[in-house]
Structure formats: C-alpha cells, structure tokens
Design a protein around this motif. Structure first.
Motif, mmCIF file in Angstrom:
data_model
loop_
_atom_site.group_PDB
_atom_site.id
_atom_site.type_symbol
_atom_site.label_atom_id
_atom_site.label_comp_id
_atom_site.label_asym_id
_atom_site.label_seq_id
_atom_site.Cartn_x
_atom_site.Cartn_y
_atom_site.Cartn_z
ATOM 1 N N ASP A 137 27.280 46.158 -59.842
ATOM 2 C CA ASP A 137 26.038 45.491 -59.465
ATOM 3 C C ASP A 137 25.269 45.060 -60.704
ATOM 4 N N THR A 138 24.522 44.012 -60.564
ATOM 5 C CA THR A 138 23.585 43.631 -61.618
ATOM 6 C C THR A 138 22.440 44.648 -61.642
ATOM 7 N N ILE A 139 22.076 45.095 -62.831
ATOM 8 C CA ILE A 139 21.029 46.099 -62.985
ATOM 9 C C ILE A 139 19.772 45.440 -63.530
ATOM 10 N N LEU A 140 18.638 45.726 -62.908
ATOM 11 C CA LEU A 140 17.360 45.212 -63.368
ATOM 12 C C LEU A 140 16.601 46.293 -64.113
ATOM 13 N N GLN A 141 15.967 45.931 -65.207
ATOM 14 C CA GLN A 141 15.054 46.836 -65.899
ATOM 15 C C GLN A 141 13.637 46.313 -65.678
ATOM 16 N N SER A 142 12.777 47.170 -65.144
ATOM 17 C CA SER A 142 11.429 46.729 -64.809
ATOM 18 C C SER A 142 10.491 46.852 -66.001
ATOM 19 N N ASP A 143 9.318 46.275 -65.850
ATOM 20 C CA ASP A 143 8.265 46.513 -66.833
ATOM 21 C C ASP A 143 7.638 47.878 -66.537
ATOM 22 N N THR A 144 6.617 48.248 -67.289
ATOM 23 C CA THR A 144 6.030 49.578 -67.131
ATOM 24 C C THR A 144 5.348 49.767 -65.780
ATOM 25 N N SER A 145 4.994 48.680 -65.125
ATOM 26 C CA SER A 145 4.373 48.794 -63.799
ATOM 27 C C SER A 145 5.394 49.094 -62.711
ATOM 28 N N ARG A 146 6.684 48.925 -63.035
ATOM 29 C CA ARG A 146 7.782 49.141 -62.088
ATOM 30 C C ARG A 146 7.723 48.155 -60.917
ATOM 31 N N GLN A 147 7.089 46.993 -61.121
ATOM 32 C CA GLN A 147 6.954 46.001 -60.064
ATOM 33 C C GLN A 147 7.624 44.675 -60.394
ATOM 34 N N PHE A 148 7.876 44.429 -61.697
ATOM 35 C CA PHE A 148 8.405 43.129 -62.107
ATOM 36 C C PHE A 148 9.600 43.313 -63.037
ATOM 37 N N VAL A 149 10.498 42.341 -62.990
ATOM 38 C CA VAL A 149 11.694 42.385 -63.838
ATOM 39 C C VAL A 149 11.309 42.122 -65.284
ATOM 40 N N ASP A 150 11.721 43.024 -66.156
ATOM 41 C CA ASP A 150 11.474 42.852 -67.586
ATOM 42 C C ASP A 150 12.742 42.430 -68.317
ATOM 43 N N ASN A 151 13.901 42.921 -67.822
ATOM 44 C CA ASN A 151 15.153 42.627 -68.519
ATOM 45 C C ASN A 151 16.313 42.742 -67.546
ATOM 46 N N ILE A 152 17.344 41.940 -67.751
ATOM 47 C CA ILE A 152 18.578 42.043 -66.966
ATOM 48 C C ILE A 152 19.723 42.250 -67.949
ATOM 49 N N PRO A 153 20.129 43.506 -68.167
ATOM 50 C CA PRO A 153 21.186 43.784 -69.154
ATOM 51 C C PRO A 153 22.522 43.160 -68.742
ATOM 52 N N ASP A 154 23.351 42.909 -69.733
ATOM 53 C CA ASP A 154 24.682 42.374 -69.503
ATOM 54 C C ASP A 154 25.518 43.396 -68.726
ATOM 55 N N ARG A 155 25.905 43.040 -67.508
ATOM 56 C CA ARG A 155 26.610 43.984 -66.643
ATOM 57 C C ARG A 155 27.948 44.431 -67.230
ATOM 58 N N SER A 156 28.555 43.596 -68.065
ATOM 59 C CA SER A 156 29.884 43.922 -68.599
ATOM 60 C C SER A 156 29.871 45.158 -69.492
ATOM 61 N N THR A 157 28.698 45.553 -69.965
ATOM 62 C CA THR A 157 28.607 46.733 -70.835
ATOM 63 C C THR A 157 28.010 47.937 -70.113
ATOM 64 N N LEU A 158 27.753 47.812 -68.823
ATOM 65 C CA LEU A 158 27.081 48.882 -68.091
ATOM 66 C C LEU A 158 28.073 49.713 -67.278
ATOM 67 N N PHE A 159 27.839 51.015 -67.271
ATOM 68 C CA PHE A 159 28.663 51.946 -66.513
ATOM 69 C C PHE A 159 27.771 52.873 -65.696
ATOM 70 N N GLN A 160 28.278 53.325 -64.561
ATOM 71 C CA GLN A 160 27.605 54.337 -63.757
ATOM 72 C C GLN A 160 28.164 55.701 -64.148
ATOM 73 N N VAL A 161 27.286 56.567 -64.575
ATOM 74 C CA VAL A 161 27.703 57.884 -65.050
ATOM 75 C C VAL A 161 28.075 58.786 -63.875
ATOM 76 N N GLN A 162 29.159 59.526 -64.048
ATOM 77 C CA GLN A 162 29.569 60.538 -63.090
ATOM 78 C C GLN A 162 29.703 61.867 -63.841
ATOM 79 N N THR A 163 30.194 62.861 -63.156
ATOM 80 C CA THR A 163 30.690 64.074 -63.806
ATOM 81 C C THR A 163 32.109 64.268 -63.291
ATOM 82 N N PRO A 164 32.940 65.014 -64.066
ATOM 83 C CA PRO A 164 32.621 65.902 -65.187
ATOM 84 C C PRO A 164 32.215 65.163 -66.455
ATOM 85 N N GLN A 165 31.432 65.908 -67.261
ATOM 86 C CA GLN A 165 31.185 65.560 -68.645
ATOM 87 C C GLN A 165 31.766 66.694 -69.483
#
Length: 233
Positions: A137-165
């Motif tokens: 999924d495309t991930i949105l990073q909000s501004d400090t108000s948590r109401q508006f989009v501040d940044n949309i990181p490049d999805r190709s470098t994003l991972f969803q963390v699981q366990t084990p670690q």
C-alpha cells in the motif's frame, strides 16, 4: 551460541474487546499461545524457549506448557507495563550467557519454521535482523496535526515489520543500556531501540510472509482460524 526463542505474551487484549488476554483465546482447538509455542518447540534450531507473560497469568501459562508437553520452555517470567519491559525481563535471564535471541509476539500464531529459519540464518552474519514484508500500500505521512498529508514516501523502499526479530544478546543489551539512560526513551519494537541507540549496527531484513499477521482485532479471528484449519487439513 544457543538460539533462544523469546515469546512475548504479556498483552491485554483490549483492542480485541476480550476479557481474556489474546494469547489465551482458543482458536482451532488450541490457545493462541499453544499454536505459537508449537512452531518454536518443533523447530530444530531453537535450543530453548523463554516465555514472558503478565504476572497474573503465570499459572495459566505453566498449565498450557504442561498440558501440551512443551520441553523447550525453560523459563516463564513476568513482564511489565510496556512491551520493552518484557524484552528486558528476557535479557536479564540471559545476562551472563551470550546467545542469539529470536524475539516473537505470541499473538503472531501463524509464524512458520521457514520464517524462523531466515532469522536464525541472518544472525550468523548480522547482529540484528527482523522479519518484514514489502509494503503493498501507499503510505501517507501526516503533518503534526494528523489531519493533512505531509509526505508520501517511496513505496519501493517501505516494509511492514513483523516478528520474529533476532539479535546477538550483547548488542541488544548494549542498546537497551543506552536507551534506559535517555530520559526521552520510547520504543515501538526492539529493532527500533538498536537503530536509535546503535545506529552503526546494520539491521538485516529477512523474509516474512503476508499471512504472518498479528491477532489484534475481532476481525482477525475468523481470518486466522480459516488459515489454521486450512493448514491442519
């Protein structure tokens, strides 16, 4: 060094809306905790297991271990208010024994031997690692108000963390020693502690699986049960 399965089972189940902590709910004939322990118990490269549970559920946990005949469980210890307190409890048990710690959330009961394999293999050449899957999924990073989009990181470098670690115990101990002296310390997971306080330590990404989901909400129960029953057929 020994490979120690560290099963964190101190959650409350509040988001699930259950009176029982999630790890003691029965799904497909077994408790969530028993399903998770079974995978670690049968894994040939896991030498022993430590369970970290809420202090009020020590006896229930001991009974599950006894009834299921889990032989690798060597320690059952109380955790604390925050998740990192549970990790610290396990570190304290092994403070005098260098080892590899394979830390897993008890409520990720669909973990497989192969996922554990990837973590153990990574620890042969890296001091820290985590199972993860590429974000679909495309991930949105909000501004400090948590109401508006501040940044949309490049999805190709994003991972969803699981366990084990996985960690070399001395590295994780060093990271926590530094963290606990920081008045602004906060933690979402153990890799985050290593990344923040030992930034020179590479953290290897190992292969997770999409179905290695964490039991969090009621809606997860039917999904997990179907997957378990499908696996048991």
């Amino acid at each position: 060094m020994k490979n120690i399965g560290v099963i964190l089972a101190g959650g409350s189940g509040r988001r699930l809306g259950s009176e029982l902590p999630k790890q003691f709910i029965v799904i497909a004939g077994k408790t969530v905790l028993a399903h998770t322990l079974h995978t670690f118990e049968k894994h040939e490269r896991i030498d022993e297991i430590i369970l970290v549970v809420h202090k009020d559920y020590i006896k229930e946990t001991e009974e599950i271990v006894r009834l299921e005949g889990f032989q690798k469980v060597k320690h059952i210890v109380p955790g604390g208010k925050e998740r990192y307190h549970s990790t610290l409890a396990a570190l304290n048990v092994y403070k005098d024994e260098p080892c590899h710690l394979i830390i897993h959330d008890a409520v990720r009961l669909l973990v497989t031997s192969r996922i554990i394999d990837h973590v153990i293999e990574a620890l042969e050449s890296h001091a820290a690692c985590t199972a993860a899957i590429p974000s679909t999924d495309t991930i949105l990073q909000s501004d400090t108000s948590r109401q508006f989009v501040d940044n949309i990181p490049d999805r190709s470098t994003l991972f969803q963390v699981q366990t084990p670690q996985g960690f070399h115990s001395d590295i994780l101990t060093e990271a926590y020693n530094k963290a606990l002296s920081d008045p602004e310390f906060f933690s979402t997971d153990d890799c985050g502690v290593v990344k923040r306080y030992l930034p020179e330590t590479p953290i290897k990404i190992t292969q997770g699986l999409p179905f290695n989901i964490k039991l969090t909400y009621k809606e997860d129960l039917s999904i997990i049960e179907r997957l378990l029953l499908s696996e048991l057929k």
